[in-house]
Design a protein around this motif. Structure first.
Motif, PDB file in Angstrom:
ATOM      1  N   GLU A   3      -8.952   9.877   1.562  1.00  0.00           N
ATOM      2  CA  GLU A   3      -9.745   8.862   2.263  1.00  0.00           C
ATOM      3  C   GLU A   3      -8.946   7.552   2.296  1.00  0.00           C
ATOM      4  O   GLU A   3      -8.188   7.258   1.362  1.00  0.00           O
ATOM      5  CB  GLU A   3     -11.075   8.638   1.532  1.00  0.00           C
ATOM      6  N   PRO A   4      -9.103   6.744   3.359  1.00  0.00           N
ATOM      7  CA  PRO A   4      -8.238   5.556   3.521  1.00  0.00           C
ATOM      8  C   PRO A   4      -8.205   4.639   2.308  1.00  0.00           C
ATOM      9  O   PRO A   4      -7.123   4.236   1.864  1.00  0.00           O
ATOM     10  CB  PRO A   4      -8.861   4.856   4.741  1.00  0.00           C
ATOM     11  N   VAL A   5      -9.376   4.297   1.741  1.00  0.00           N
ATOM     12  CA  VAL A   5      -9.397   3.368   0.604  1.00  0.00           C
ATOM     13  C   VAL A   5      -8.727   3.988  -0.621  1.00  0.00           C
ATOM     14  O   VAL A   5      -7.899   3.353  -1.297  1.00  0.00           O
ATOM     15  CB  VAL A   5     -10.847   2.949   0.263  1.00  0.00           C
ATOM     16  N   ALA A   6      -9.068   5.244  -0.904  1.00  0.00           N
ATOM     17  CA  ALA A   6      -8.514   5.917  -2.080  1.00  0.00           C
ATOM     18  C   ALA A   6      -6.999   6.056  -1.964  1.00  0.00           C
ATOM     19  O   ALA A   6      -6.252   5.775  -2.917  1.00  0.00           O
ATOM     20  CB  ALA A   6      -9.163   7.281  -2.266  1.00  0.00           C
ATOM     21  N   PHE A   7      -6.522   6.476  -0.785  1.00  0.00           N
ATOM     22  CA  PHE A   7      -5.082   6.660  -0.609  1.00  0.00           C
ATOM     23  C   PHE A   7      -4.349   5.313  -0.638  1.00  0.00           C
ATOM     24  O   PHE A   7      -3.230   5.211  -1.142  1.00  0.00           O
ATOM     25  CB  PHE A   7      -4.798   7.394   0.699  1.00  0.00           C
ATOM     26  N   GLY A   8      -4.987   4.278  -0.091  1.00  0.00           N
ATOM     27  CA  GLY A   8      -4.407   2.930  -0.159  1.00  0.00           C
ATOM     28  C   GLY A   8      -4.250   2.459  -1.592  1.00  0.00           C
ATOM     29  O   GLY A   8      -3.218   1.871  -1.967  1.00  0.00           O
ATOM     30  N   LEU A   9      -5.266   2.716  -2.424  1.00  0.00           N
ATOM     31  CA  LEU A   9      -5.179   2.358  -3.841  1.00  0.00           C
ATOM     32  C   LEU A   9      -4.087   3.162  -4.547  1.00  0.00           C
ATOM     33  O   LEU A   9      -3.415   2.649  -5.457  1.00  0.00           O
ATOM     34  CB  LEU A   9      -6.532   2.597  -4.525  1.00  0.00           C
ATOM     35  N   LEU A  10      -3.918   4.412  -4.127  1.00  0.00           N
ATOM     36  CA  LEU A  10      -2.860   5.242  -4.705  1.00  0.00           C
ATOM     37  C   LEU A  10      -1.483   4.649  -4.389  1.00  0.00           C
ATOM     38  O   LEU A  10      -0.606   4.577  -5.261  1.00  0.00           O
ATOM     39  CB  LEU A  10      -2.966   6.665  -4.164  1.00  0.00           C
ATOM     40  N   LEU A  11      -1.306   4.195  -3.149  1.00  0.00           N
ATOM     41  CA  LEU A  11      -0.039   3.559  -2.763  1.00  0.00           C
ATOM     42  C   LEU A  11       0.184   2.266  -3.532  1.00  0.00           C
ATOM     43  O   LEU A  11       1.292   2.005  -4.034  1.00  0.00           O
ATOM     44  CB  LEU A  11      -0.037   3.278  -1.250  1.00  0.00           C
ATOM     45  N   ILE A  12      -0.866   1.454  -3.643  1.00  0.00           N
ATOM     46  CA  ILE A  12      -0.750   0.172  -4.365  1.00  0.00           C
ATOM     47  C   ILE A  12      -0.416   0.418  -5.836  1.00  0.00           C
ATOM     48  O   ILE A  12       0.449  -0.248  -6.415  1.00  0.00           O
ATOM     49  CB  ILE A  12      -2.056  -0.640  -4.238  1.00  0.00           C
ATOM     50  N   GLY A  13      -1.111   1.376  -6.450  1.00  0.00           N
ATOM     51  CA  GLY A  13      -0.862   1.686  -7.854  1.00  0.00           C
ATOM     52  C   GLY A  13       0.551   2.197  -8.090  1.00  0.00           C
ATOM     53  O   GLY A  13       1.197   1.843  -9.082  1.00  0.00           O
ATOM     54  N   THR A  14       1.047   3.015  -7.154  1.00  0.00           N
ATOM     55  CA  THR A  14       2.395   3.578  -7.296  1.00  0.00           C
ATOM     56  C   THR A  14       3.465   2.501  -7.164  1.00  0.00           C
ATOM     57  O   THR A  14       4.365   2.383  -8.003  1.00  0.00           O
ATOM     58  CB  THR A  14       2.628   4.675  -6.248  1.00  0.00           C
ATOM     59  N   ILE A  15       3.381   1.699  -6.096  1.00  0.00           N
ATOM     60  CA  ILE A  15       4.383   0.645  -5.875  1.00  0.00           C
ATOM     61  C   ILE A  15       4.287  -0.418  -6.963  1.00  0.00           C
ATOM     62  O   ILE A  15       5.297  -0.863  -7.521  1.00  0.00           O
ATOM     63  CB  ILE A  15       4.202   0.018  -4.478  1.00  0.00           C
ATOM     64  N   GLY A  16       3.054  -0.833  -7.288  1.00  0.00           N
ATOM     65  CA  GLY A  16       2.869  -1.830  -8.344  1.00  0.00           C
ATOM     66  C   GLY A  16       3.350  -1.327  -9.691  1.00  0.00           C
ATOM     67  O   GLY A  16       3.944  -2.080 -10.472  1.00  0.00           O
ATOM     68  N   GLY A  17       3.117  -0.045  -9.973  1.00  0.00           N
ATOM     69  CA  GLY A  17       3.571   0.529 -11.235  1.00  0.00           C
ATOM     70  C   GLY A  17       5.088   0.537 -11.349  1.00  0.00           C
ATOM     71  O   GLY A  17       5.644   0.278 -12.421  1.00  0.00           O
ATOM     72  N   LEU A  18       5.770   0.837 -10.245  1.00  0.00           N
ATOM     73  CA  LEU A  18       7.240   0.814 -10.258  1.00  0.00           C
ATOM     74  C   LEU A  18       7.758  -0.590 -10.558  1.00  0.00           C
ATOM     75  O   LEU A  18       8.708  -0.776 -11.325  1.00  0.00           O
ATOM     76  CB  LEU A  18       7.786   1.291  -8.907  1.00  0.00           C
ATOM     77  N   ILE A  19       7.121  -1.592  -9.961  1.00  0.00           N
ATOM     78  CA  ILE A  19       7.541  -2.984 -10.185  1.00  0.00           C
ATOM     79  C   ILE A  19       7.256  -3.410 -11.626  1.00  0.00           C
ATOM     80  O   ILE A  19       8.100  -4.003 -12.302  1.00  0.00           O
ATOM     81  CB  ILE A  19       6.838  -3.930  -9.192  1.00  0.00           C
TER      82      ILE A  19
END
Length: 494
Positions: A3-19
């Protein structure tokens, strides 16, 4: 999950986690804790997706600073510095980062698959570990010290003993007694992240500053280009290191209380012992990076088995995730998958997809991040020193941690001049509290039941662990004697 919101949070969590993972001082536990307030107004499953993605990618992101700056982003990335930073110094930073992200993805996916398919069986196995077994596991970790990044078994063990002594500083957890508190900054003991930054970063900074700006010492490292397909082919050619890392990480991650921070170190040690190219380890060998990074991500999935099935957090990060679950009114345990299957399975599946996204983003930034090696050393020294102070202070917003970091770093600088290494010292610092707490708990249980001898030395699992401990020590001594004989023959016959 798509779902758009869930997948968006997954992207944010992944990129933010790498940083966050690449920032010295911000461990996976701290990263997840920082994100919990942002989940208050999200649905339970959306909040867990964000936290799970941050957890997995922060562990992998710690390899960036470990390889490029020789500052492990988290305790799980200590072993990555041993060969990864040497590769970066040779201009192979892009190759080291690509291998680390690919190995992390393989280990992470297998770890989550174990969580999906074997959770009920693994939970019963994890529950079988008592204080005596955890004590012998900690001792097994100590025996790894002898051959870890050290030319001498004796110096490796002495480094580990210094770490074990440092672990006793502070208040005794059981009796509440003060031990070696000769400065107010040591009242709460030595924080592992501050120690990690000091022991690895400060000796490097001092060495860089000592070189100054002499023309012969300020040559810029030529960064070699390395294709992603070449990294994939190399991963395929190294199945032994990948298998050892993944299996070791999965087993250690499953055991409650041991913590994934030793997974990479144990995997690195085992990969070195089983490799026919063991002489290359510590000199920029790709097998060392692959084993360490596959292990520290393979432990992520199994480390959640005790949490989701038994309500027992197996690591500090799992304990923070437990808080995130409780905030949303979800109580993990045997009925989690019956009462909240949509939350449980979406969270687990998001971690699986998160591993793939982490690999994609990591490979994309690998060649860009590798250009850090082109920064002149006198500039890099100032940057690393600033990051070290920032990372140490940010842990508890305390200057005491900065003082501890600096003191340990200066001590390590002089120890390195005599052939001692930071990795065994850190391993002793990590394992000290685990060994001590479980020995005291086991002693109390033994005195009330069967006695010390039968409690610590009886039972199939205890005997098997003791045998592995003895074999590990014997192998380390044998390998050193063998290498000394080889060197003496070379000197005699040329």
């Amino acid at each position: 999950m798509f779902e758009p919101v869930a997948f968006g949070l997954l992207l944010i969590g992944t990129i933010g986690g790498l940083i966050l993972g690449a920032t010295p001082g911000l461990s996976p536990t701290m990263a997840v804790a920082l994100l919990i307030p942002f989940t208050f107004h999200l649905a339970p499953v959306q909040g867990l997706i964000l936290l799970g993605a941050a957890y997995t990618s922060t562990v992998a992101g710690g390899a960036v600073s470990a390889i490029l700056l020789k500052i492990p982003g988290a305790p799980a990335n200590i072993a990555t510095t041993l060969d990864g930073h040497t590769m970066a110094q040779k201009g192979e930073g892009a190759r080291a980062l690509q291998l680390s992200f690919l190995a992390s993805a393989v280990g992470g996916v297998i770890g989550v698959l174990l969580l999906i398919f074997l959770t009920p069986y693994l939970a019963q196995w994890a529950l079988a570990f008592g204080p005596s077994h955890l004590f012998w596991l900690a001792i097994l970790g100590v025996t790894v010290i002898g051959s870890l990044d050290s030319a001498s078994v004796v110096k490796g063990l002495l480094s580990g003993c210094i770490g074990l002594w440092l672990a006793t500083i502070g208040f005794d957890d059981i009796m509440g007694a003060q031990r070696f508190i000769f400065h107010p900054a040591l009242g709460g003991g030595i924080n592992i992240i501050a120690a990690l930054i000091g022991l690895f970063a400060i000796p490097q900074v001092i060495t860089m500053f000592a070189k100054g700006r002499r023309p012969d010492e300020t040559e810029v490292i030529a960064v070699q280009k390395h294709s992603i397909m070449a990294a994939v082919r190399e991963i395929i050619r190294r199945p032994r290191a990948l298998s050892i890392g993944t299996i070791t990480g999965a087993i250690i991650g499953l055991i409650p209380g041991v913590g994934g921070q030793i997974a990479g170190l144990v995997a690195y040690d085992q990969a070195k012992k089983f490799s026919p190219e063991r002489a290359k380890f510590g000199k920029g060998h790709s097998e060392g990076v692959i084993a360490a990074e596959s292990a520290n991500n393979a432990m992520v999935g199994p480390s959640l088995v005790p949490l989701l099935t038994l309500s027992i957090p197996g690591s500090p990060t799992a304990a923070v995730l437990l808080g995130g679950l409780l905030i949303h009114g979800i109580f993990p345990g045997t009925d989690l998958f019956d009462n909240h299957p949509d939350v449980a399975w979406t969270f687990i599946n998001s971690m699986l997809i998160g591993q793939v996204l982490m690999c994609i983003f990591g490979l994309y930034v690998a060649s860009l991040a590798a250009r850090v090696a082109q920064v002149p050393q006198y500039v890099m020294a100032a940057i690393v020193l600033g990051l070290a102070v920032f990372g140490s202070y940010s842990i508890q917003s305390s200057m005491g941690d900065v003082y501890v970091m600096a003191a340990l770093g200066i001590m390590m600088y002089f120890l390195e001049r005599f052939g001692f290494s930071a990795a065994p010292l850190v391993l002793g610092l990590i394992l000290g509290p685990i060994a001590e707490a479980n020995f005291i708990q086991g002693s109390m249980i033994a005195e009330a039941t069967t006695g010390m001898g039968s409690y610590f030395f009886g039972g199939t699992m205890n005997i098997a662990l003791i045998a592995i401990v003895i074999a590990s020590i014997a192998y380390s001594v044998w390998m050193e004697l063998r290498s000394r004989r080889y060197i003496s023959k070379e000197e005699i016959y040329g």
